[in-house]
Design an enzyme around this catalytic site. Sequence first.
Site, short mmCIF file in Angstrom:
data_model
loop_
_atom_site.label_atom_id
_atom_site.label_comp_id
_atom_site.label_asym_id
_atom_site.label_seq_id
_atom_site.Cartn_x
_atom_site.Cartn_y
_atom_site.Cartn_z
CD GLU A 166 -0.19 -3.94 1.75
OE1 GLU A 166 0.60 -5.18 2.00
OE2 GLU A 166 0.52 -2.86 2.19
CG ASP B 50 -4.87 -2.78 2.57
OD1 ASP B 50 -4.93 -4.22 2.60
OD2 ASP B 50 -3.68 -2.26 2.72
CG ASP C 26 -5.56 -4.59 5.66
OD1 ASP C 26 -6.43 -3.89 5.20
OD2 ASP C 26 -4.39 -4.38 5.82
CG HIS D 205 2.75 -1.08 4.46
ND1 HIS D 205 2.33 -2.35 4.24
CD2 HIS D 205 3.25 -0.92 5.62
CE1 HIS D 205 2.44 -3.17 5.52
NE2 HIS D 205 2.87 -2.01 6.30
CG ASP E 179 -6.16 -0.03 4.63
OD1 ASP E 179 -5.99 -1.01 5.55
OD2 ASP E 179 -5.38 0.47 4.19
CG ASP F 47 -2.50 2.57 5.40
OD1 ASP F 47 -1.89 1.93 6.65
OD2 ASP F 47 -2.66 1.96 4.30
CG HIS G 188 -2.23 0.73 0.86
ND1 HIS G 188 -3.50 0.54 1.49
CD2 HIS G 188 -2.74 1.28 -0.31
CE1 HIS G 188 -4.42 1.10 0.81
NE2 HIS G 188 -4.06 1.40 -0.10
CG HIS H 139 -4.32 -1.06 8.98
ND1 HIS H 139 -4.28 -2.17 8.14
CD2 HIS H 139 -3.89 -1.68 10.03
CE1 HIS H 139 -3.99 -3.33 8.65
NE2 HIS H 139 -3.54 -2.99 9.95
#
Length: 307
Positions: free
Chosen positions: A271, A226, A228, A141, A124, A128, A97, A126
């Site tokens: 990712e 992403d 995740d 990332h 996502d 980030d 990412h 997260h």
Amino acid sequence: MSKPRITLIGAPIDCGKRRNGCLMGPDSLRTAGLGESITALGYSVEDLGDLDPGPIDLKDEDHLHAKSAVIAWQKTLSSAMRDRMQTDLPIFMGGDHAMALGTLHGAAEHAALVGRPLFVLWLDAHTDYHTLDTTRSGNLHGTPMGYVTGRAGFDGFPDVPHPIPLDQVCMIGLRSVDAAEKAALQESKFHNVDMRAIDEGGIVRPLNAFLDQVADANGLLHVSFDVDFLDPEVAPAVGTTVPGGATLREAHLVMEMLSDRNLMSSMDIAELNPFLDERGRTASTIVDLISSAFGKRIFDRPTQSGA
């Protein structure tokens, strides 16, 4: 309404973190049939192959992992995004990412060039939202959203002449946010749809409200996906698994809503680590999801614009 031309661009960046494998992501998506699936939906699709930032330096700088290499990729990706958005709807196939340091930077430059605001749908686990100073891991990332929204603390990176306002960012699927990121975002106006909000009220209302904002402003929409974002039971091929993510049905709903509204102008997929996959299951799932964003349905329904 005419369909845009789709360009697929490989971004095998694998230096935004220390666990290797994301450089195989673009080829995994190709093998799973991403181009063929979108073509079958009536789009003209061209695969431009993989980008190459040239010679890169993978050494660590202080506690930061491969900062020089990430900067090289940032410049390459920003330029490619800015150029391709002039004529096409680009899909950047990652890669970790950290790619969004470049893709979002380039999308913001293009938006400024054409005089339209850029909105970001960030799918996502997260945020980030770290800077070079706040990241404890040193994995870059975890920094792209901090960078492109104009936070200080990115010495050595290109300037961000067109920072993306946080009230033009919608983050869906959040469930792992570091204390430093949370403190920095606490008083901001970003659209936060964490997993509890999804559990309590679903995705439709907050996502529609955000897409209304994009439409009302005649904005461009970049979707940063992403892997995740998904629950690891659905998509195991990611190095940053966080339990409790979006179900397959919730993810398809997001993509179907994007198709209904026809607002997306660019996308990146981040990712995907095929080394961690189970016989290509995650890559195939991602291809199915992206196809939903371009109109794949079991039954056709009238879109909002045509209702």
